[in-house]
Structures are given as C-alpha cells and as structure tokens.
Design an enzyme around this catalytic site. Structure first.
Site, PDB file in Angstrom:
ATOM      1  N   ASP A 275       0.844  -1.193   0.000  1.00  0.00           N
ATOM      2  CA  ASP A 275       0.000   0.000   0.000  1.00  0.00           C
ATOM      3  C   ASP A 275       0.881   1.245   0.000  1.00  0.00           C
ATOM      4  O   ASP A 275       1.345   1.635   1.048  1.00  0.00           O
ATOM      5  CB  ASP A 275      -0.977  -0.006   1.180  1.00  0.00           C
ATOM      6  CG  ASP A 275      -0.336  -0.401   2.501  1.00  0.00           C
ATOM      7  OD1 ASP A 275       0.763  -0.975   2.519  1.00  0.00           O
ATOM      8  OD2 ASP A 275      -0.971  -0.133   3.535  1.00  0.00           O
ATOM      9  N   GLU A 459      12.286   1.214   7.778  1.00  0.00           N
ATOM     10  CA  GLU A 459      11.208   0.393   7.214  1.00  0.00           C
ATOM     11  C   GLU A 459      11.490   0.026   5.758  1.00  0.00           C
ATOM     12  O   GLU A 459      11.187  -1.080   5.306  1.00  0.00           O
ATOM     13  CB  GLU A 459       9.901   1.193   7.315  1.00  0.00           C
ATOM     14  CG  GLU A 459       8.707   0.527   6.696  1.00  0.00           C
ATOM     15  CD  GLU A 459       7.513   1.458   6.631  1.00  0.00           C
ATOM     16  OE1 GLU A 459       6.391   0.949   6.496  1.00  0.00           O
ATOM     17  OE2 GLU A 459       7.692   2.696   6.715  1.00  0.00           O
TER      18      GLU A 459
END
Length: 496
Positions: A275, A459
């Site tokens: 996403d 991340e």
C-alpha cells in the site's frame, strides 16, 4: 449509547479530528486509548463543540491517552548493527496484557515493527521471525505463532494487524511459512499441532467458492477464471474509508463517481501489504485509477499454493492420505492456473492478471520472485526472470520494487526487506547463487551504511541513490524496524 463504541464510530467527533488533521498521522487518533468511556466522551464533545473558544486538539488530549511509539531512540548506539538488533528485540516486544482502545489483546508476548506500528502485523511477522531465529529467540517465535493461531480460532482469520479497525481484511498469508519455520526448530510434529489452524486459514481465503459460477465469477477472495480454475484476490469486507487513513481516502475518492468502490480498492490494496504500488493502478501514474479487487496477484496465489502443500504435508504426517491427496491436487491445479494466467509470455515475466479485462497487467514487480521462492517457475522461466532482475531491477542498494517511479512507496526507487529475501532465496532455489549473493551483499551494505549515518534501521530504503532516504506513501518513513532487522540478521548469517 454503548460505552465501548470504537473511536472510529464516534460520529461526528472522529470525522472532525481526522479531516481537520488534529494529528499529522491519521493512525494516531484511532490508536489512542480513551480515559473514560467513549460514550461519555462523545456526549461531552456534542455539548462543547459549538461553544466559543472550543479547542479540538485540547479536547482530544484531555480525554485520550496517546499511543506509545516503539522507537529505537532508547537503544544506545552500539558497536555493531548485530548488537543493535539484539537490543531492539526487547524494545519492540509488547507484553500480552497491554490491551485497550482499538487493540485486540493477544495471549502471548510479540514483536511489533516499530514507530507508528505498535501492534503485530501479519506478513511483517514472518520476516521478523527470521531474525528471531538468527538470534536464537525460539520462544518468541513460538509465542507469535501461537498468537496467530489464537486469532484464527477466535476471529476465523488473521487480520491485517491486531486492531479493531483491521477486522475487514487480512494480509499476505504467511502463516504456513511461520508454522514451517517453527517446525524446522521443533520438529515436523508441529505441522500436525497447527493443522486445524492451517485449515481454518485456508477456509477463510476460499470462503464463497461454492457460490462461483459463470454469472458470479468473484466472491470475497475467490475468483473463477475463464477455464473454471479458481484463483484468489485481495479483498476487504468494508467499502468505507479506512479509519487509520480516513482523510487520505476521503480526499482521493472526493471526485470519484463511485466512492464506495474506490474505498474497496484502497482497502484491498492495504490488504496486499503493498500500500500502495502502481501494480494496482489502471494508469501507473494515477492513484485514483486503483482497481485492486479486479486483479489476481501472482504473489498471493503462490502463498496459497504453499498453504495447500503445507496442509497436505500435515495430513500425510497425520496418516490422512485421502485428505493429503485432495490438497496436493488443489495445489497442483493452482500451480497450473498461476502458469496459465500470471506468466506473461510477452514480457517473459510473471505479472498479475486483470480478470475483468481478461488480460495480464504490464507492471513488472518483485511479486514475480514469489514464483521462484515457491518453485512454481520452470527452469526456462526462472532464467528469463533472472535476466530481468539482473538487467532492470538490480541497483546499487539491492532490488527496486517495480520499474516505475510513481511517488508510491511500493514502487521505485524503494527497496523493501521482505522482497529482497523472497528474491534472494528464490534465486538460490534455482541455482543462481552468485546473483543472490550480490543482491544480499548490496542490501546488507546499504542497511549498514544508513545505520552508520543515522543509528537506525528503516522500514524501507532507497536502493537507487543510496545516500537518500526512501520516500512516498501516506506517512513518514519509520524506524525500528521489525522486518528489516529480521532479514538483515538472516542475510548476514548466510552471506556476510
């Protein structure tokens, strides 16, 4: 009024907080914990909101506890990245009794990704477990597998994360890989222990299959293809804005003629874990052309192929030959369907398939590596994929996610730990050891270089310009970070 109503059900307070951007990150508010009952809070809001000098931010801070951030800032700068990660496991561990607000309690301790992600995430956790395995933290691996089984038994599926606002969707189904990982540590009898949970997970993904027919080709996660084969897609049961990204979803769907359909595609995109990426877009440069639920993703179906094989193996170990044969047949049928629909002969690469248009998509992405990891590809197909990975995807810091730079975080120039791992191990399975080692060493170097500059593990990473941070997406880049830590430790153990 129900005093336990969720924050995202507090109308109109919830909408006002999100649309007025009281918090820069929309996830902050839905992760708050009420200081008194939500019913009382809403009544107070309705009484006070129209009075002169009403301060919405002050009201929220008065009545809600802000969520804890699981950050690496509390870890002392260590001599090595390995020691840093070993310390981080404790920082990122959440105790089982820490529940409240939107958090769904779990019976055992678990490791969270970090930063804004203070809850367990489904597919993240497998890659975190790889690092826990490298660290010898086997008890935590078993705790987390038990937690996921608990979610399956109590909710009938594993949600995106253990938050109430994630109850409409799951994520890439890595549970069978987690069980196999635990079995590698404790023995194959683990497969028998978790067979009921594996079967229940499979039932969730295949629910609605009996309703499929020529007039009704898609139900929930299942889709009937033109030849009668059944493959899967991502799906969310709700067609409303995501509570954690409410403002972004409302703004994107504002000019859309069918906003509910847009919300469904956005939610399904979130279920994919990617996403967002242009692999879900009809026009790679236009976010508002997202049509995730029209797409058969190659990676999802490879994961379900592994789930079918794992269930078959568990049945065999349990001396249930008829059931084992049934699942092996289902796996073989899925493998053939992946070949029929996701092998793009023109591109000589695995791509997703648009079942509404009845044609393959043209976006090449690292989702193709799942066909290598699970050994779905033929030797010739693996050779073609390897050529593309070498010539188009390989950059100074590792592999880019897609070949398009769109501003979405799951596109170029970003690289992500889970996709590096699936690609590297997939290449190893077909004997491309040199390329696998090259990717691994470039990724390791990038992780270490950024750690040396910042003292953090991120991340995601910019693998094209290794001096820049990764960007894109709906929130700032997060540090911590569960799956980066896990993959880095596992790769260092194997290659460094």
């Amino acid at each position: 009024m129900n005093p336990s109503v969720q924050i995202f059900e507090l109308h109109p307070l919830f909408e006002e907080v999100q649309l007025q951007k009281v918090f820069a990150d929309g996830k902050t508010f839905v992760d708050c914990t009420p200081k008194i009952s939500t019913g009382e809070i809403l009544q107070l809001y309705l009484q006070q909101k129209d009075k002169a000098g009403f301060d919405l931010m002050a009201f929220v801070l008065q009545h809600f506890h802000l969520p804890k951030a699981f950050t690496a800032d509390v870890v002392l700068q260590s001599a090595s990245v390995e020691e840093h990660i070993h310390q981080l496991w404790n920082v990122l561990t959440r105790k089982p009794d820490e529940a409240g607000g939107s958090l769904i309690p779990l019976p055992n301790a678990y490791v969270v990704p970090g930063g804004r992600f203070g809850e367990v995430y489904y597919w993240d956790s497998y890659f975190t477990m790889l690092g826990l395995q490298a660290s010898g933290r086997y008890e935590m691996i078993e705790n987390m597998v038990k937690n996921f089984a608990h979610l399956i038994y109590t909710l009938s599926f594993i949600p995106n994360g253990n938050r109430t606002y994630y109850l409409g969707r799951s994520q890439p189904p890595f549970f069978s890989l987690m069980v196999q990982l635990l079995a590698a540590i404790k023995g194959k009898e683990i497969l028998i222990s978790y067979l009921p949970a594996l079967q229940k997970e499979y039932t969730f993904w295949m629910y609605g299959r009996e309703q499929l027919n020529r007039r009704n080709i898609a139900v929930n996660h299942v889709v009937m293809m033109s030849d009668g084969a059944v493959l899967n897609r991502y799906w969310d049961v709700f067609d409303t804005p995501r509570p954690e990204s409410y403002r972004e979803d409302v703004e994107l769907a504002h000019a859309h003629t069918e906003p509910q359909q847009m919300y469904r595609h956005l939610r399904a995109g979130a279920a994919s874990g990617w996403d967002y990426s242009c692999r879900w877009f009809a026009d790679v440069n236009q976010f508002d052309t997202i049509h995730t639920t029209d797409i058969i993703p190659v990676d999802l179906n490879c994961l379900l192929y592994h789930l079918e094989l794992t269930i078959a193996e568990a049945h065999e170990l349990n001396f249930e030959s008829t059931e084992a044969e049934h699942m092996r047949k289902a796996a073989l049928q899925r493998k053939q369907a992946i070949q029929n629909y996701c092998w793009n002969k023109t591109l000589q690469f695995y791509t997703d398939f648009d079942f509404i248009k009845a044609e393959p998509t043209t976006v090449q992405s690292l989702a193709a590596s799942f066909a290598l990891y699970f050994e779905v590809a033929t030797k010739e197909q693996a050779e073609a994929i390897t050529a593309s990975l070498t010539n188009e995807f390989l950059k100074d810091g590792g592999l880019i996610t897609t070949l398009y730079t769109t501003g979405q975080q799951w596109d170029a120039p970003n690289g992500w730990a889970p996709l590096q791992w699936m690609s590297i191990i997939g290449l190893e399975h077909y004997g491309y050891h040199e390329l696998a080692a090259t990717i691994a060493k470039r990724w390791i170097k990038l992780n270490k270089d950024v750690f040396a500059r910042t003292g953090k593990l991120m991340e995601k990473y910019n693998v094209v310009d290794t001096h820049l941070e990764a960007g894109g997406g709906e929130y700032e880049g997060q540090d911590g970070f569960g799956w980066t830590n896990g993959v880095l430790l596992a790769l260092m153990k194997k290659y460094d």
